[in-house]
Design an enzyme around this catalytic site. Structure first.
Site, PDB file in Angstrom:
ATOM      1  N   CYS A   1      17.530 -15.583 -19.410  1.00 41.06           N
ATOM      2  CA  CYS A   1      16.813 -16.436 -18.434  1.00 41.06           C
ATOM      3  C   CYS A   1      15.382 -15.908 -18.866  1.00 41.06           C
ATOM      4  O   CYS A   1      14.818 -17.660 -18.794  1.00 41.06           O
ATOM      5  CB  CYS A   1      16.055 -15.402 -17.065  1.00 41.06           C
ATOM      6  SG  CYS A   1      15.024 -16.737 -16.279  1.00 41.06           S
TER       7      CYS A   1
ATOM      8  N   HIS B   1      -2.133 -30.166   6.809  1.00 43.91           N
ATOM      9  CA  HIS B   1      -1.912 -31.902   6.628  1.00 43.91           C
ATOM     10  C   HIS B   1      -3.375 -32.784   5.560  1.00 43.91           C
ATOM     11  O   HIS B   1      -3.868 -32.074   5.814  1.00 43.91           O
ATOM     12  CB  HIS B   1      -2.075 -32.679   8.379  1.00 43.91           C
ATOM     13  CG  HIS B   1      -2.010 -34.689   8.320  1.00 43.91           C
ATOM     14  ND1 HIS B   1      -0.559 -35.304   7.704  1.00 43.91           N
ATOM     15  CD2 HIS B   1      -3.031 -35.503   7.898  1.00 43.91           C
ATOM     16  CE1 HIS B   1      -0.879 -35.706   7.379  1.00 43.91           C
ATOM     17  NE2 HIS B   1      -1.905 -36.932   7.768  1.00 43.91           N
TER      18      HIS B   1
END
Length: 470
Positions: free
Chosen positions: A47, A447
């Site tokens: 990995c 947001h």
């Protein structure tokens, strides 16, 4: 070095230092065990050294190159964009070195003994480890086997020369002009698309009817569309049959619907899966460890094999061959050895592929939920309805949430789009904690962020979406 044939005593022997083995070793050490970890290669395993980490570094570089070429929508133009692939490879190698050095520091910090070499069982409580310089014996109370997997090599396509496994594909010294990829799964799709972004002419030969066959087709269609934009040719329902190579190119013969065809390129990359490393000289047969017909180790819900003090984790046990699954299983095995009641629970193991756009999935798909007998409701909110995605000029894709109609519990989710690999974590947590659609919908998301898409998808499935028409 051990003198003569005496044995050293340890609590836990860990064989394999990949993301399963080294995590297991750390957790075992945290729980007070004296640990030895053995690996014939590098700390971090495939990995960190030859898979997940180096491939993502090259994929990130390919994204940078593509972005530099196509900034017109932002009013940005860059002339004569070039790739110095030798420096790209240096960057990749520096990332790998940082990560593996970090693992080495963790071994030292947790007082874990590291042996670089091979390991062979003498009995179910004793093993010999060896390299060119020494061969000590260790007597252990418990053992965790985490030897991982290797690329499957097909007889008609033996690795060597211009026929590559994923390992060699990540080490190419220069960008190839052309490449054939046999296998359109996550490795073939990621590496094929990465080289295509660098300018390689890529042909993907896939036996199924789509690339990334493990994901829903409305997700893979978006990936295939983006692949086509960079000139990748995808041949589905195809059977690769043979290859001939010389010092400059390789020609692959394949068939589609009974019709014989061939394609020639500089390199052939074969990515048709991985094989568990249980067939070497470890001596599993000597101690009577039980394997299934695929060579995978049979384990229980704690990773325990048929030999009570020996555990197995990662790619050598049944289930998806995922690094994070191996790490999870490593923690469970270490805790079981310490007497904890920890058991594996795979219902929230996410699957992620770093294509463009990214794809991720966790829990049940709509079909899987229905097959299990659930009354299902689901819906998908488009990235195009999200201000952050639009401002990034990357608004293709969607978030889909699958829920139980009877109680609104979240059963699963699938995401295709920018940052899908990161967005899936919130939905994995929702499933793990038994959250409902309302729990997600009532969570105020900042947001403008991509995370809002998850909230809006929950609202959509509930029946009151804000930023799309019901």
């Amino acid at each position: 070095m051990v003198v003569g044939d005496a044995s050293l005593d340890i609590d836990t022997l860990v064989i394999g230092a990949g993301p399963g083995g080294y995590v297991a070793a750390i957790r075992a050490a945290q729980l007070g065990q004296k640990v030895l970890i053995v690996d014939k290669s590098e700390l971090g395993g495939v990995c960190l050294n030859r898979g997940c980490i180096p491939s993502k570094a090259l994929i990130a570089a390919a994204h940078q190159y593509e972005s530099a070429q196509h900034g017109e929508a932002f009013g940005i133009s860059v002339e004569n964009v070039k790739v110095d692939f030798a420096k790209t490879q240096e960057f990749k190698n520096s990332v790998v070195k940082k990560m593996t050095s970090g693992v080495s520091s963790l071994m030292k910090g947790n007082k874990i003994e590291v042996f670089s070499g091979e390991c062979m069982f003498i009995s179910d409580t004793e093993a010999r480890v060896f390299n060119d310089h020494e061969s000590p014996r260790y007597r252990f109370k418990h053992c965790i086997i985490a030897t991982g997997s290797r690329p499957i090599e097909l007889k008609p396509f033996p690795f060597g020369g211009r026929i590559l496994s994923s390992t060699e594909a990540l080490e190419l010294p220069e960008i190839p002009k052309s490449m054939i990829v046999i296998g359109g799964g996550y490795i073939g799709a990621e590496l094929g698309q990465m080289y295509s972004k660098f300018g390689t002419k890529v042909t993907i030969i896939e036996g199924m009817d789509t690339v990334l066959p493990g994901f829903d087709k409305d997700m893979t269609r978006l990936v295939a569309k983006n692949m086509a934009k960079t000139g990748i040719e995808i041949v589905t329902n195809a059977k690769a049959e043979s290859a001939e190579q010389n010092d400059k190119e390789v020609t692959v013969k394949y068939s589609v619907g009974g019709e014989s065809k061939e394609v020639t390129a500089e390199y052939l990359l074969v990515t048709v899966g991985r094989r568990p490393n249980t067939d070497g000289e470890l001596g599993l047969d000597l101690i009577g460890l039980e394997l299934d017909e695929r060579g995978l180790v049979k384990v229980d819900h704690q990773g325990r094999t048929n030999i009570p003090n020996i555990f197995a984790i990662g790619d050598i046990v049944p289930g998806l061959a995922l690094a994070h699954k191996a790490s999870y299983e490593g923690k469970i095995a270490a805790e079981a050895i310490a007497g904890h009641k920890s058991v594996v629970d795979y219902k929230v193991i996410p699957a992620v592929v770093f294509t463009d756009p990214e794809c991720s999935s966790v829990g049940l798909t709509e079909k899987e939920a229905k097959d299990k007998g659930y009354k299902v409701k689901s819906g998908k909110f488009p990235f195009a309805g999200n201000g952050r995605a639009v401002s990034l000029n990357n608004a293709e894709g969607f978030v889909r949430i699958v829920a139980n109609e009877e109680n609104n519990l979240v059963l699963g989710a699938q995401i295709v789009g920018i940052e899908a690999s990161n967005l899936i974590a919130e939905l994995g947590l929702a499933i793990e904690m038994g959250a409902t659609l309302e729990d997600i919908a009532l969570t105020i998301h900042a947001h403008p962020t991509l995370g809002e898409i998850v909230m809006e998808a929950a609202e959509l499935v509930e029946g009151h979406p804000i930023h799309v028409l019901k």
